[in-house]
Every structure is written in structure tokens, then in C-alpha cells.
Design a protein around this motif. Structure first.
Motif, PDB file in Angstrom:
ATOM      1  N   TRP A   1      -0.647  -5.761   5.131  1.00 43.16           N
ATOM      2  CA  TRP A   1       0.333  -5.473   4.086  1.00 43.16           C
ATOM      3  C   TRP A   1      -0.293  -4.821   2.851  1.00 43.16           C
ATOM      4  N   ASP A   2      -1.483  -5.321   2.455  1.00 45.53           N
ATOM      5  CA  ASP A   2      -2.117  -4.746   1.259  1.00 45.53           C
ATOM      6  C   ASP A   2      -3.616  -4.991   1.338  1.00 45.53           C
TER       7      ASP A   2
ATOM      8  N   ASN B   1      -3.010  -0.032   5.028  1.00 47.16           N
ATOM      9  CA  ASN B   1      -2.069  -1.129   4.787  1.00 47.16           C
ATOM     10  C   ASN B   1      -0.750  -0.568   4.278  1.00 47.16           C
TER      11      ASN B   1
ATOM     12  N   LYS C   1       1.067  -1.262   1.620  1.00 43.41           N
ATOM     13  CA  LYS C   1       1.178  -0.911   0.197  1.00 43.41           C
ATOM     14  C   LYS C   1       0.573   0.465  -0.088  1.00 43.41           C
TER      15      LYS C   1
END
Ligand code: GLC
Length: 544
Positions: free
Chosen positions: A412-413, A437, A439
Motif C-alpha cells: 500500500w505504501d 506501492n 500510494k
């Protein structure tokens, strides 16, 4: 467009719940984690991915011998994933966002820790004695037949209490249910009803073509093809599964399942690993599955599924054309799959250079696409050391067969554990997460994620792309070019798999609606179309 159902117009996104998002800091994903990320999937605006349905792999109580595909209770949620109240909230929150919910249904086998099996295995004369497949040893004490298990070894395990063997097509902790027993059928039909009553919109049906075996279970004949053996313990790949897979009478069972789905208009998607002709029969006359999963693009030749299936314009076109020709125009709505939790990652299979091309292919073919979580950011195979292996297939057959590589946590990040969790994760996070990722790719409007998002929204706005006809065109070697048409809208999809630019002539003007590099949108081509190396373009075609 209104004549088409949501599952025909829409895009399905597969979530492997252990690896999507961990909301309670135990290193394993959960249902609340999914709720927390629904806006990423579709918040109703083109800032979100825009998918229309999620299919969630099993979240039922399970000892996790096969990570949830060993179900110990078909009508509850495993504590590690939440509870039924969380599930109900997930249904509500998904529906609020116009996201349909598809759950996994595992009919072929339960866990050996299911109460049904505990009872069945306790004696030869209990009320559920015949709910699983029990056989005596042969007179010489050997196994009842020669059948092999998918995860290696024989498909029979001895039970002391009954002094008999039970059959398991997969792991010894996954005993096969006896679908020849009408009580089992009724109980398993009621499982569908339980989840439909809670609001689910459809089911993905796990290895459903295996539920109906020859009643006498004779020895399987030797394999007529040469399948690579997966180690010394691989009996399964030495045999043709003629008495266990797709066996006579299977379609009657499929029709019964469909009748149950029809009670609440739920959609059925069958996991059918069979050659094209046999796979297509699972549509029935619109009275079996709405969509038997189409794994054609995973086959090196028809029916031979392997993770190194050829990826070339010629092979892809051949698979698509054969499938299109075999599809029943009325009840054979097509579908396409390029990744899931059982095969190596798409970006690793086709090469990162072709991840964008694969995205365009998946989202521009005729038929419902199923997108596997993480493929939209080009996640590659995870790095799994032998001691980190969790998947029983890898543990039994060797690290090169582990499916863990495509089950690593969603990236995700760039925070520790990739924003998936705040603690050590059940499988290691892949080392490229600081740069690969969600983000980072959200912030870059030319990223792979931006391409997926824009392709999805483009498809939603375009009847030609979402439900239009398919017509392949002649095109230079190394390219795959086809038209999608609906009423007076024509889109031309040109995919160049080769490492050189290619040009070809068209009759009319092509306006670039989207291209894989996202840097040619709006450019108009007259007469000749040029496609860069390893790139794809979708044109709006205006004929002169
Ligand atoms: C299906 C699932 C796979 C599982 C097997 C046994 O192929 O996709 O993950 O191991 O069935 O349930």
C-alpha cells in the motif's frame, strides 16, 4: 447496455483476504481491513480503481492447512478475519459503493476439523458415516486405488477409528465430501442459501468439476501426455484423472447448484481447469454457471495449464479466437483471467515490460475481466526462502511449486510492512515495496495503477469496450489487433508484443483514447496507425 447484467458489464477484483489489509495488527489481513480499503476499490469517482465486484477467497473458520480452502464451518467467519457482524458490515459498505460481493464456495472438500468429518470418522455407523468417501483397504492391505493427491502423495489417508481410508483430492486435512449422498447435497445447497440470505451477490466455486467421482473409483490410467513431475512424490501428474474430474453426471450436479443460485439471482463462477470444449459445457444452456472461469491464457496448449504458457501476440490471438468461436452467443458470456492466488504473478510471468500490455489486453477483450489484487501495481513474485514457505503445495513438492509467491502482502505504501500491517506479516513483504506501492503509483499519473484505473473507467464509459462485439483484424507479425463494436461506436485495440514499432493501415481516422504509456491520448492518426514497441493503443475509429 441496460440489457446486460452487472456481471457482464462489470470488472471483478479478487481479494486474498490474508494478504489484503490487516486492521488488527496480527500480521494477517481481515474483513475490517477490506472495509477500510473499499474506497480505494471504488468510491464512485475516477480517482478510485473503479472495479464493480470483489471476490474474496475463503474467510471461514479453518485450521489453515490450505489457508482457508480447508473449511471447518461453512457458515461462519474465522476469528482471525472477524465475525459475521463484520461480514454483514462488509456487505453493506460494499453495496453502498455499488460493489457486488462474491464469496468463495468450497464444495469438493471440507477440513478434517469440520464437525461433519469428526462425526463421520468416529465410527462406521454414525448418521454422517457416509458424508465423506470411505473405503476399505484392498485384501492385501494396500490403498483402495492408485489415485494421487494434487499436493503430492496418495489421495488416501488411514483412519484408526473406522479402520478405513478416506479420500482427499488435495491435502490429508481436506477430506472430499461425498456428493453422491443426497444429504450432503442438501447441506451444501443450504450453505449457498445461508450466504445469499446475508446479501452476497455470487459465488466462485472452488474446483467444482471434481465433486462427482466414479462410484467405484477404479484405478486411473497412466498420463498420456508428458507432464513434468513435481518431485518423487508426484503420483497425481502421472495419471489421467478420468474417474474424478469432469466425470459423467457432473452436469446434473451443476444444474442443481444453478437452481439454488437462481432462488436469489446470485451469480455462479466455476473454477474449471479443463480443455476448452469441456470447460464450455459448464455454461450448460444457461442453466449451469454464468461464467466458468476462462483459464485459456494460462495454457501452453489447450488443457495443458502451466505457468510458462507462451506470451506472444500469435498465441494470445489463437487462444482468444478459439474461445470466441466456441462461445455460445446467447448463454456463453466470456470472461478472462490473467492472475490469481494459485499461479505466479502476472508481472513475473509476462515480464515487467509487458505488464501494461497485459492490463490493456485484460481490460479490452470481450467478456468479464477478473483482476487479481496487486496486479494493478505490477506486484512481482514474492521472495520466499524455503523456511518461509507456508503453502502445502510448496512444502510437499518443493519451493519452485509454492504458491506463496503470489500471496505476499499487498503493497500500500512505503511504511514498514508496506502499510499492510504494523507487525511482522504472515508471509514476507516483497522487497520492492518502498517504490512499488499503491500510494506512490496514485501520485504518478503515468503509473501502472493509473493505467489500470483509466482503462477501467474508459471501459465503463464505452459500451463498445464493455459489451461490444469482437472482431480480430489482420495485422503485422508480433501484433494483435481487434475491433470492439457496439451500435455506432467502434474501438480499435492494437497490441504490439514485439520489441519494434509496427504500423498498419486502417480505413479511416483513429483517435487515441488511451495508450499503455499514457502519453498519446488525443492524437489523431489518419490512414496509418503506428504502435510503439511493447505498447498498446485503443483508438476510437471513425471510418471515412
Ligand atoms: C482451488 C483453489 C486453491 C486450493 C484448491 C483446493 O484450486 O484455488 O487455492 O488449494 O482449490 O481447495
Amino acid at each position: 447496455m441496460t440489457d446486460f447484467a452487472w456481471w457482464q458489464r462489470g470488472i471483478i477484483y479478487q481479494i486474498y483476504p490474508r494478504s489484503f489489509n490487516d486492521s488488527n495488527a496480527d500480521g494477517i489481513g481481515d474483513l475490517q481491513g477490506i472495509i477500510d480499503r473499499l474506497d480505494y476499490l471504488n468510491d464512485g469517482t475516477p480517482n478510485s480503481l473503479g472495479i464493480d465486484a470483489i471476490w474474496i477467497s475463503p474467510f471461514y473458520p479453518s485450521p489453515m492447512a490450505d489457508f482457508g480452502y480447508d473449511v471447518a464451518n461453512y457458515t461462519d467467519v474465522d476469528k482471525m478475519f472477524g465475525d459475521l457482524a463484520t461480514f454483514d458490515r462488509l456487505v453493506q459498505e460494499a453495496h453502498k459503493r455499488n460493489i457486488k460481493l462474491i464469496v468463495d464456495y468450497v464444495p469438493n472438500h471440507s477440513s478434517d476439523e469440520h464437525a461433519w468429518f469428526t462425526e463421520s470418522s468416529s465410527s462406521r455407523d454414525n448418521p454422517k458415516a457416509d458424508w465423506y468417501i470411505w473405503k476399505d483397504p484392498k485384501p492385501d492391505g494396500s490403498l483402495p486405488n492408485n489415485w494421487g493427491a494434487v499436493f503430492g502423495g496418495p489421495a488416501w489417508t488411514w483412519n484408526e477409528a473406522r479402520q478405513q481410508y478416506y479420500f482427499h483430492q488435495f491435502h490429508p486435512k481436506q477430506p472430499d465430501l461425498n456428493w453422491r449422498n443426497p444429504e450432503v447435497r442438501e447441506a451444501m445447497h443450504n450453505v449457498l442459501r445461508f450466504w445469499m440470505d446475508r446479501g452476497v451477490d455470487g459465488f466462485r466455486m472452488d474446483v467444482v468439476y471434481m465433486i462427482w467421482k466414479h462410484p467405484d473409483m477404479p484405478d486411473q490410467p497412466p498420463m498420456s501426455r508428458n507432464l513434468a513431475l513435481r518431485g518423487d512424490d508426484d503420483i497425481f501428474n502421472t495419471q489421467e484423472q478420468i474417474y474424478s474430474f469432469n466425470y459423467d453426471g457432473i452436469h446434473e450436479r451443476m444444474k442443481e447448484l444453478r437452481a439454488v443460485l437462481n432462488e436469489q439471482e446470485a451469480v455462479g463462477i466455476g473454477e474449471i481447469w479443463l480443455p476448452l470444449k469441456e470447460r464450455m459445457k459448464f455454461y450448460g444452456q444457461d442453466d449451469e454457471f454464468h461464467m466458468p472461469f476462462n483459464f485459456g491464457l494460462f495454457a501452453s496448449k489447450d488443457g495443458d495449464f502451466s505457468s510458462d504458457a507462451e506470451w506472444s501476440a500469435e498465441r494470445v490471438r489463437e487462444v482468444v479466437d478459439e474461445y470466441e468461436q466456441a462461445a455460445n452467443p446467447v448463454s456463453g458470456w466470456p470472461n478472462w483471467v490473467l492472475g490469481n492466488h494459485d499461479i505466479p504473478r502476472l508481472a513475473s510471468r509476462v515480464g515487467e515490460k509487458h505488464a501494461r500490455l497485459a492490463a490493456m489486453l485484460l481490460l479490452s477483450l470481450r467478456g468479464t475481466p477478473t483482476l487479481y489484487m496487486g496486479d494493478e501495481i505490477g506486484m512481482v513474485n514474492g521472495e520466499i526462502a524455503p523456511e518461509q514457505m507456508r503453502d502445502p503445495q510448496g512444502v510437499n513438492l518443493g519451493v519452485e511449486h509454492t504458491r506463496d509467491v503470489c500471496r505476499t502482502p499487498m503493497q500500500w505504501d512505503n511504511s514498514p510492512y508496506a502499510g499492510f500491517s504494523t507487525v511482522e506479516t504472515w508471509l514476507p513483504v516483497t522487497s520492492d515495496y518502498p517504490t512499488r506501492n499503491v500510494k506512490a503509483q496514485q501520485a504518478d499519473d503515468t503509473s501502472l495503477l493509473s493505467l489500470y484505473r483509466r482503462l477501467i473507467w474508459q471501459r465503463k464509459q464505452s459500451p463498445a469496450l464493455s459489451v461490444g462485439s469482437y472482431e480480430p483484424l489482420d495485422s503485422p507479425p508480433g501484433t494483435f489487433v481487434f475491433l470492439r463494436q457496439y451500435e455506432d461506436e467502434t474501438k480499435l485495440v492494437a497490441l504490439n508484443f514485439s520489441d519494434r514499432p509496427k504500423s498498419f493501415d486502417i480505413d479511416g481516422v483513429g483517435l487515441v483514447v488511451i495508450d499503455t504509456m499514457l502519453n498519446q491520448i488525443g492524437i489523431e492518426h489518419t490512414g496509418t496507425l503506428r504502435i510503439e514497441a511493447d505498447a498498446g493503443v485503443i483508438f476510437d475509429l471513425v471510418r471515412e
